[in-house]
Motif scaffolding. Structure first.
Motif, mmCIF file in Angstrom:
data_model
loop_
_atom_site.group_PDB
_atom_site.id
_atom_site.type_symbol
_atom_site.label_atom_id
_atom_site.label_comp_id
_atom_site.label_asym_id
_atom_site.label_seq_id
_atom_site.Cartn_x
_atom_site.Cartn_y
_atom_site.Cartn_z
ATOM 1 N N ASP A 54 0.724 -1.302 -0.044
ATOM 2 C CA ASP A 54 -0.027 0.063 0.038
ATOM 3 C C ASP A 54 0.938 1.326 0.208
ATOM 4 O OD1 ASP A 54 -2.427 -1.308 0.163
ATOM 5 O OD2 ASP A 54 -2.204 -1.662 2.214
ATOM 6 N N ALA A 55 2.239 1.056 -0.202
ATOM 7 C CA ALA A 55 3.118 2.228 -0.131
ATOM 8 C C ALA A 55 3.000 2.797 1.191
ATOM 9 C CB ALA A 55 2.835 3.403 -1.203
ATOM 10 N N GLY A 56 2.680 2.310 2.300
ATOM 11 C CA GLY A 56 2.282 2.905 3.733
ATOM 12 C C GLY A 56 1.721 1.922 4.421
ATOM 13 N N LEU A 57 1.350 2.372 5.591
ATOM 14 C CA LEU A 57 0.677 1.560 6.529
ATOM 15 C C LEU A 57 -0.794 1.770 6.451
ATOM 16 C CD1 LEU A 57 2.534 1.773 9.968
ATOM 17 C CD2 LEU A 57 2.346 -0.081 8.224
ATOM 18 N N ASP A 58 -1.700 0.735 6.050
ATOM 19 C CA ASP A 58 -3.142 0.918 6.061
ATOM 20 C C ASP A 58 -3.925 1.582 7.178
ATOM 21 O OD1 ASP A 58 -5.768 0.641 5.718
ATOM 22 O OD2 ASP A 58 -5.701 -1.302 4.488
ATOM 23 N N SER A 59 -4.386 2.753 7.016
ATOM 24 C CA SER A 59 -4.934 3.408 8.219
ATOM 25 C C SER A 59 -6.455 2.854 8.689
ATOM 26 C CB SER A 59 -5.076 4.969 7.678
ATOM 27 O OG SER A 59 -5.926 5.119 6.612
ATOM 28 N N ALA A 90 -1.259 10.498 14.870
ATOM 29 C CA ALA A 90 -2.001 11.443 15.650
ATOM 30 C C ALA A 90 -1.374 12.919 15.458
ATOM 31 C CB ALA A 90 -1.960 11.074 17.025
ATOM 32 N N THR A 91 -0.982 13.508 14.120
ATOM 33 C CA THR A 91 -0.642 14.759 14.002
ATOM 34 C C THR A 91 -1.418 15.671 14.132
ATOM 35 O OG1 THR A 91 -0.840 14.427 11.622
ATOM 36 C CG2 THR A 91 1.396 13.890 12.474
ATOM 37 N N HIS A 92 -2.732 15.564 13.907
ATOM 38 C CA HIS A 92 -3.964 16.729 13.872
ATOM 39 C C HIS A 92 -3.925 17.245 15.177
ATOM 40 C CE1 HIS A 92 -7.495 18.832 13.966
ATOM 41 N NE2 HIS A 92 -7.638 18.695 12.536
ATOM 42 N N PRO A 93 -4.015 18.410 15.659
ATOM 43 C CA PRO A 93 -3.675 19.228 16.781
ATOM 44 C C PRO A 93 -4.717 18.720 17.945
ATOM 45 C CG PRO A 93 -3.598 20.974 14.758
ATOM 46 C CD PRO A 93 -3.786 19.533 14.480
ATOM 47 N N ASN A 94 -6.029 18.347 17.319
ATOM 48 C CA ASN A 94 -7.006 18.138 18.140
ATOM 49 C C ASN A 94 -7.142 16.277 18.348
ATOM 50 O OD1 ASN A 94 -7.930 20.528 18.709
ATOM 51 N ND2 ASN A 94 -9.090 20.555 16.950
ATOM 52 N N SER A 95 -6.386 15.605 17.843
ATOM 53 C CA SER A 95 -6.318 14.120 17.630
ATOM 54 C C SER A 95 -5.919 13.594 19.073
ATOM 55 C CB SER A 95 -5.560 13.468 16.491
ATOM 56 O OG SER A 95 -3.997 13.880 16.843
ATOM 57 N N LEU A 145 -11.149 8.074 17.404
ATOM 58 C CA LEU A 145 -9.460 8.243 17.771
ATOM 59 C C LEU A 145 -8.754 8.067 16.380
ATOM 60 C CD1 LEU A 145 -9.551 5.601 20.765
ATOM 61 C CD2 LEU A 145 -9.593 8.116 20.853
ATOM 62 N N ALA A 146 -7.467 8.784 16.786
ATOM 63 C CA ALA A 146 -6.619 8.621 15.602
ATOM 64 C C ALA A 146 -5.862 7.482 15.389
ATOM 65 C CB ALA A 146 -5.625 9.916 15.906
ATOM 66 N N CYS A 147 -5.809 6.627 16.638
ATOM 67 C CA CYS A 147 -4.989 5.385 16.557
ATOM 68 C C CYS A 147 -5.355 4.756 17.750
ATOM 69 C CB CYS A 147 -3.558 5.747 16.467
ATOM 70 S SG CYS A 147 -2.451 4.413 16.227
ATOM 71 N N VAL A 148 -5.307 3.515 17.850
ATOM 72 C CA VAL A 148 -5.388 2.678 19.162
ATOM 73 C C VAL A 148 -3.907 1.821 19.132
ATOM 74 C CG1 VAL A 148 -6.694 0.749 20.219
ATOM 75 C CG2 VAL A 148 -7.974 2.512 18.879
ATOM 76 N N VAL A 149 -3.327 1.684 20.471
ATOM 77 C CA VAL A 149 -2.354 0.786 20.623
ATOM 78 C C VAL A 149 -2.629 -0.083 21.898
ATOM 79 C CG1 VAL A 149 0.000 0.559 21.234
ATOM 80 C CG2 VAL A 149 -0.812 2.516 19.899
ATOM 81 N N ALA A 150 -2.279 -1.318 21.753
ATOM 82 C CA ALA A 150 -2.835 -2.324 22.649
ATOM 83 C C ALA A 150 -1.434 -3.178 22.925
ATOM 84 C CB ALA A 150 -3.886 -3.208 22.237
ATOM 85 N N GLU A 151 -1.079 -3.672 24.005
ATOM 86 C CA GLU A 151 0.089 -4.438 24.275
ATOM 87 C C GLU A 151 -0.739 -5.788 25.058
ATOM 88 O OE1 GLU A 151 3.231 -2.591 26.595
ATOM 89 O OE2 GLU A 151 2.966 -0.708 25.638
ATOM 90 N N GLY A 170 -14.230 0.926 11.894
ATOM 91 C CA GLY A 170 -14.170 2.451 12.569
ATOM 92 C C GLY A 170 -13.072 3.377 11.670
ATOM 93 N N GLN A 171 -12.643 2.677 10.453
ATOM 94 C CA GLN A 171 -11.623 3.500 9.811
ATOM 95 C C GLN A 171 -10.491 4.203 10.718
ATOM 96 O OE1 GLN A 171 -13.670 6.223 7.114
ATOM 97 N NE2 GLN A 171 -14.540 4.528 5.818
ATOM 98 N N THR A 172 -10.232 3.182 11.474
ATOM 99 C CA THR A 172 -9.039 3.619 12.628
ATOM 100 C C THR A 172 -7.980 2.607 12.500
ATOM 101 O OG1 THR A 172 -10.562 4.776 13.885
ATOM 102 C CG2 THR A 172 -8.539 4.132 14.949
ATOM 103 N N PRO A 173 -6.498 3.062 12.493
ATOM 104 C CA PRO A 173 -5.602 1.997 12.335
ATOM 105 C C PRO A 173 -5.292 1.328 13.865
ATOM 106 C CG PRO A 173 -4.648 4.558 12.605
ATOM 107 C CD PRO A 173 -6.223 4.520 12.430
ATOM 108 N N MET A 174 -4.908 0.108 13.994
ATOM 109 C CA MET A 174 -4.817 -0.751 15.116
ATOM 110 C C MET A 174 -3.554 -1.134 15.102
ATOM 111 S SD MET A 174 -6.018 -2.066 17.988
ATOM 112 C CE MET A 174 -4.662 -2.751 19.038
#
Length: 265
Positions: A54-59, A90-95, A145-151, A170-174
């Motif tokens: 995808d020339a990058g990470l699927d968001s 999460a580069t958007h100021p309000n993200s 949310l701009a992104c979700v991280v889980a460990e 949700g069209q949100t990267p995990m």
């Protein structure tokens, strides 16, 4: 008058496309159906983006990361790799993003050094992996949310399939960090529905001509990706904007090769 059957020469002219042509056509079709508001996140490094399907990470997809070994150094490198990617999502100021764990051991100043502002992070803690996975799935389906991280230390095929579906809905990267278990092999050996699977390990930094510590180096290995091949690169660690870089010597070689190719043309 009925149509005449094709002649042998006609059959030769309409030969089926090659495998490479078919693959290129399929990739173009897949790119055309990607939602306009869910572009892939590029690394802005041709050596990586040029090898990603995808020339990058699927968001709107699931991406997994593991440390190369159970050592603290590799664990820190994998965590910072995750933080750098999350910070760029999460580069958007309000993200705002969620980081869900079972044991809270994150160091906020370290995250900030690779471009993840601690003020943008919501922290969630569960008692066990199942609670963390459920928390992540709910956050993905919310879609705000701009992104979700889980460990986690364990996530079976069913759990990763649910995360992939939730990320798509949700069209949100995990970003799923698979932590090492004691006395066990690489966490990425188990099957998964992830779009990409990364393994990060530490390398010795370049020796400086003066006393001091050089920029950290990582071995970044893409173990698996959908519709693409694996690869391994030696890269400099994320900077203050979450960006990876080629080591100076490798970058010089790449520039010299480009100059030589241009002169030959």
């Amino acid at each position: 008058m009925p149509a005449l059957p094709p002649t042998p020469s006609t059959r030769r002219a309409s030969a089926p496309p090659s495998c490479a042509e078919t693959l290129a056509t399929l990739r173009q079709e897949l790119a055309s159906v990607r939602p306009a508001n869910c572009p892939a996140l590029p690394f802005d490094l041709p050596e990586i983006d040029g090898q990603l399907a995808d020339a990058g990470l699927d968001s709107s997809g699931l991406h997994e990361v593991a440390a190369a070994t159970a050592s603290l150094n590799d664990d820190a490198a994998a965590t910072l790799f995750l933080a750098g990617v999350a910070g760029r999502f999460a580069t958007h100021p309000n993200s705002t993003m969620l980081w869900a764990v079972t044991a809270f051991d994150l160091y906020a100043p370290g995250l900030e050094q690779v471009g993840l502002n601690p003020g943008k992070v919501l922290y969630g803690q569960g008692r066990k992996d199942a609670e963390v996975l459920a928390m992540a799935e709910d956050a993905l389906r919310d879609g705000s949310l701009a992104c979700v991280v889980a460990e986690v230390k364990a996530a079976d095929m069913t759990a990763t399939r649910r995360l992939q579906l939730a990320a798509s809905d949700g069209q949100t990267p995990m970003l799923l960090y698979r932590r090492h278990r004691s006395r066990e092999g690489c966490p990425l050996r188990t099957p998964s529905s992830a779009m990409t699977r990364w393994r990060i390990g530490c390398l010795a930094s370049e020796r400086l001509p003066w006393p001091g510590v050089g920029r950290a180096r990582w071995q970044v290995e893409l173990v698996r990706q959908r519709n693409g091949n694996p690869f391994t690169l030696e890269l400099e660690a994320c900077d203050a904007e979450g960006r990876l870089a080629l080591p100076a010597s490798a970058a010089d070689r790449a520039a010299a090769q480009e100059r030589a190719a241009s002169h030959a043309a």
